[in-house]
Scaffold this active site. Sequence first.
Site, mmCIF file in Angstrom:
data_model
loop_
_atom_site.group_PDB
_atom_site.id
_atom_site.type_symbol
_atom_site.label_atom_id
_atom_site.label_comp_id
_atom_site.label_asym_id
_atom_site.label_seq_id
_atom_site.Cartn_x
_atom_site.Cartn_y
_atom_site.Cartn_z
ATOM 1 N N ARG A 27 -31.127 -12.622 42.660
ATOM 2 C CA ARG A 27 -30.793 -13.804 41.879
ATOM 3 C C ARG A 27 -32.025 -14.644 41.520
ATOM 4 N NH1 ARG A 27 -25.285 -14.877 42.003
ATOM 5 N NH2 ARG A 27 -25.716 -16.975 41.253
ATOM 6 N N TRP A 74 -35.206 -18.481 40.325
ATOM 7 C CA TRP A 74 -35.543 -17.956 39.005
ATOM 8 C C TRP A 74 -35.915 -19.177 38.170
ATOM 9 C CZ3 TRP A 74 -36.719 -13.836 36.182
ATOM 10 C CH2 TRP A 74 -36.583 -13.905 34.793
ATOM 11 N N HIS A 506 -12.988 -6.967 1.088
ATOM 12 C CA HIS A 506 -13.072 -5.622 0.510
ATOM 13 C C HIS A 506 -12.110 -4.664 1.211
ATOM 14 C CE1 HIS A 506 -16.480 -6.569 -2.094
ATOM 15 N NE2 HIS A 506 -16.980 -7.255 -1.074
ATOM 16 N N LYS A 605 -16.301 6.952 32.922
ATOM 17 C CA LYS A 605 -17.496 6.116 32.904
ATOM 18 C C LYS A 605 -18.674 6.835 32.271
ATOM 19 C CE LYS A 605 -19.836 2.440 33.720
ATOM 20 N NZ LYS A 605 -19.588 1.270 32.852
#
Length: 610
Positions: A27, A74, A506, A605
């Site tokens: 983090r 951070w 369109h 996946k």
Amino acid sequence: MCGIVGYIGTQQAAPILVEGLKSLEYRGYDSAGIALAPGDGKFRVTRASGKLANLQARVDLTDTATVGIGHTRWATHGRPTEENAHPHRSADGQVVAVHNGIFENFLELRAELKAQGQTFVTETDTECFPVMVAQILRGTPDFRAAFTQAVGRMRGIYAIACLHATEADRILVARSGPPLVIGLGEGENFIASDVVPLLRHTRRFIYLEDGDLAEIRADRVELFRLDGTPVQRPVVTIPYDPVAAEKGGFKHFMQKEIFEQSMAVSNTLVDRLPVNGGSIPLELPFTDAELKGFQRIVILACGTSRHAGLVGQFYFEQLARIGVEVDYGSEYRYRDPVVMANTLAIGITQSGETADTLAALKEAAARGARTLAVCNVLGSTATRQAEGCFLTHAGPEIGVASTKAFTTQLVALLLLAMRMGELRGTLAPRQRAELLQALRELPAVLDRVSSLERTITKWAQKWREATDFLYLGRGPLYPIALEGALKLKEISYIHAEGYPAGEMKHGPIALIDQHLPIVALMPHDAHREKTLSNLQEAAARDGRILALVTEGDTGLDDIAEDVLHLPPVNDWLAPILYVVPLQLLAYHIAVIRGCDVDQPRNLAKSVTVE
């Protein structure tokens, strides 16, 4: 995007805090610190810039203090230095706090506090909080009341933990946006940004809701709101099995992975943002001369990864001024493609095992292209087959419908386009500086968007019976319209289409009536006025508009049935921001409809066959 951990009990706090920060280092990783409260009226604060190992080398793990808080950072406001590292203290040294998020009004608060005689020593927005608490304590001796009043003065998003030197029998916390959990022990309690660092100590957790405050003592926990009203939150027991632990208290992996996007983006950016004005430090298999010399880019991908490639086309063409072709991996090798000299083929694949993309990359290489894989899995076939790879570091993505892998692919492509723009001289210095700062702030902004889940859940309840959806966007938001429609199709099994807003008349305009939900992406960018005109055309035909706009934009208030206001962001980061509500909308509609969110029917996946 930071990590918080705290402990109060009978054990030595320092080892618990350091171990907790290790689990939370994903983090934040540019500085870290802890504050211990031995109860003698003074704090013992240890901080260090750089990786957690730097802090670990300084902390006295034999310290006998049994109360403390820690933080891994951070950086957004202020450089990643020891001085700017958390915890931050008041000028009198009596209050310390750690904070995850952004205080948007910190400049006015600093000015106010300076006028009252308070002093500041850092560049951060966080410092204003302990200083504010200390200032309020000048007029009241009640720590909890001062903390609550200070929380009420903060604007923005935050998770806060706070200690007082002479009242070391409690930790006060508050949450509005970024996650914060309380771990319940026997004669001890914990706090953290995630359950992961606490699982070794307890299985019982309280997840704070937005607007919750709490007073945490060794033997009890009290939750309350800003007005002092007590609240109760359920105690969630996390069983000791790997699957439940990985879900981290979320109902589904997909939900967890949507909320992990700020963390994942942080990981993509780590060590890839320049310091001291240097160039963007990307580890690529090409020399600067080779990167500068590419005359064309071919992006090869499937599904969600192809949508990332379509956004990447805007990045490369406008920031690096290089021509780009985006192709389906499943179609590329069957149309006898022409590969020009000095072509870079970029294969985008979450798993690194997507058969069609691998085959397309192989075909491009056989025709003379240089190859690069943008991938999430180190050691996968794509990383070994291509000349080089750009790892996104999103972490394991268990949900079949890709979320965090997609947003990190966008970040990777933007960084690569910026690097090529640097080398080619097409990226203006001011634009580069603005983009780099916006990238540094992006994880915190993503956390803020995730906090809008409650509103999006109400949308899902309202629109769950719809049989068709139309998603509209312009410019780099058009691929996000495609991605939003794909997410809805993948997991809720509702038919949805994504279109450029200008293409609506369109053909798709024939479908518009009072039964058709139209999800409109309209950030305040260069395309806004054109998109607004297109939506007025839809409204004139009784289309039911769900709009995502920039905070403060009232242009759709009169014609849209529902409007979601998103934080302002650099135009090039809008695709990353605006896709998050679309992921949440698809997720909650699917949950309400009883669909298997993590394993939708007929999908896998990793598509390893054609």
